[in-house]
Design an enzyme around this catalytic site. Structure first.
Site, PDB file in Angstrom:
ATOM      1  N   LEU A   1       0.822  -1.219   0.000  1.00  0.00           N
ATOM      2  CA  LEU A   1       0.000   0.000   0.000  1.00  0.00           C
ATOM      3  C   LEU A   1       0.854   1.267   0.000  1.00  0.00           C
ATOM      4  O   LEU A   1       1.894   1.326   0.650  1.00  0.00           O
ATOM      5  CB  LEU A   1      -0.913   0.000   1.234  1.00  0.00           C
ATOM      6  CG  LEU A   1      -1.833  -1.220   1.359  1.00  0.00           C
ATOM      7  CD1 LEU A   1      -2.646  -1.132   2.651  1.00  0.00           C
ATOM      8  CD2 LEU A   1      -2.760  -1.349   0.154  1.00  0.00           C
TER       9      LEU A   1
ATOM     10  N   HIS B   1      -3.312   4.360  -2.480  1.00  0.00           N
ATOM     11  CA  HIS B   1      -4.325   3.535  -1.815  1.00  0.00           C
ATOM     12  C   HIS B   1      -4.930   4.285  -0.618  1.00  0.00           C
ATOM     13  O   HIS B   1      -6.133   4.216  -0.365  1.00  0.00           O
ATOM     14  CB  HIS B   1      -3.705   2.237  -1.278  1.00  0.00           C
ATOM     15  CG  HIS B   1      -3.121   1.353  -2.329  1.00  0.00           C
ATOM     16  ND1 HIS B   1      -1.761   1.166  -2.481  1.00  0.00           N
ATOM     17  CD2 HIS B   1      -3.709   0.591  -3.278  1.00  0.00           C
ATOM     18  CE1 HIS B   1      -1.543   0.330  -3.472  1.00  0.00           C
ATOM     19  NE2 HIS B   1      -2.697  -0.037  -3.983  1.00  0.00           N
TER      20      HIS B   1
ATOM     21  N   LEU C   1       1.754   8.084  -8.391  1.00  0.00           N
ATOM     22  CA  LEU C   1       2.223   7.091  -7.420  1.00  0.00           C
ATOM     23  C   LEU C   1       1.928   5.680  -7.902  1.00  0.00           C
ATOM     24  O   LEU C   1       0.859   5.398  -8.427  1.00  0.00           O
ATOM     25  CB  LEU C   1       1.535   7.285  -6.072  1.00  0.00           C
ATOM     26  CG  LEU C   1       1.923   8.511  -5.270  1.00  0.00           C
ATOM     27  CD1 LEU C   1       1.461   8.347  -3.825  1.00  0.00           C
ATOM     28  CD2 LEU C   1       3.418   8.749  -5.293  1.00  0.00           C
TER      29      LEU C   1
END
Ligand code: PAF
Length: 294
Positions: A33, A37, A187
């Site tokens: 993560l 997220h 990202l």
């Protein structure tokens, strides 16, 4: 945070919560993560009384078994991050909970109408069928009110939204905008694999996307095929090598030549930065202001 590994136990818990009036938001992930997220989770936690995150590295969406074997797995770190964030429920199922009849069980019957035959679908055959299969199964288990998908994987978002529409599933699909680093790089867990040289070049992808947006804002009748070709040329500078740059109808994912051909238009690209494949996109036209939840 409550952690469930069995579907039946999670369902019993969620049924009880729903009976108490809880609204359930769901964020499916494959772990490792990052801030992208967390943004999905923050949206869910804001909109719902209870948020379920799942971590399951789904074998059926990998067409390269080496990729599956090397997929980053860091459950302890993920669990700690989710607890810090305040996520209420984590579902980390055993494979047999997701695929009780084995990996070859027939996926849901959804005609993808070519949505899986463009862009990522060409380069990752079978990938989206696996995504549809696992998201469908997860939705069956969690039965959330809202499902949160990242704009970063626009094609995946659109295909999941299409599946929900086709099967008339009672869930609202929300798209959460891309989270970027300060220099514009979207990202992704893959960014960690970039060499210093590739990392330095990678923000160029966002710059080109922004230039395309600026151009169509000034020239709404621009020829988008020509613009895509120009963007390909601009991205084709070592260590970057573009695989595709497609300006597509946001609903059908088919290329559009002019902005006025579709209600929504999205520029999508995949670019190799040395040996790391990065994807990114930019919405050029959208029917209404973009909110994660409508
Ligand atoms: O985007 C992902 O991480 C995965 O494709 C998803 C949606 C969790 C399905 O496995």
């Amino acid at each position: 945070m409550r952690l469930f590994k069995r579907a039946a136990a999670l369902q019993a818990y969620l049924r009880y919560q729903s009976e108490q009036g809880a609204t359930i938001g769901f964020v499916p992930t494959m772990g490792a993560l990052h801030e992208g997220h967390f943004e999905l989770l923050r949206h869910s936690m804001k909109d719902n009384t209870l948020t379920v995150c799942s971590i399951f590295v789904n074998p059926t969406q990998f067409n390269d078994m080496r990729d599956l074997a090397h997929y980053p797995r860091m459950p302890e770190k993920d669990i700690a991050a989710l607890a810090r964030l305040g996520c209420e429920v984590l579902f980390m199922p055993f494979e047999s909970e997701i695929y009780p009849e084995g990996l070859d069980a027939p996926p849901p019957q959804v005609a993808l109408m070519g949505l899986d035959q463009t862009m990522e679908g060409i380069h990752r055959p079978g990938h989206f069928k696996g995504v549809v299969q696992v998201v469908h199964r997860l939705l069956q288990i969690v039965q959330p009110h809202r499902l949160y998908m990242g704009q970063k994987d626009y094609q995946q978002y659109r295909i999941v939204q299409h599946m929900v529409e086709q099967l008339a599933l009672p869930v609202q699909v929300a798209m959460v905008p891309i989270v970027r680093q300060a220099d514009g790089l979207a990202l992704s867990s893959r960014n960690l694999r970039l060499s210093p040289k590739a990392r330095a070049a990678a923000p160029r992808i966002y710059q080109v996307l922004k230039e395309v947006l600026a151009y169509v804002s000034r020239h709404p009748d621009a020829d988008l095929a020509q613009l895509s070709q120009k963007a390909m040329d601009q991205l084709n500078a070592p260590p970057l090598k573009p695989e595709y740059f497609s300006i597509v109808n946001g609903t059908t994912l088919q290329p559009v030549r002019h902005l006025n051909e579709a209600e929504s238009v999205v520029a999508c690209t995949a670019v190799w930065a040395e040996d790391v494949r990065l994807i990114d996109n930019m919405i050029l036209k959208w029917p209404q202001p973009i909110h994660a939840t409508e």
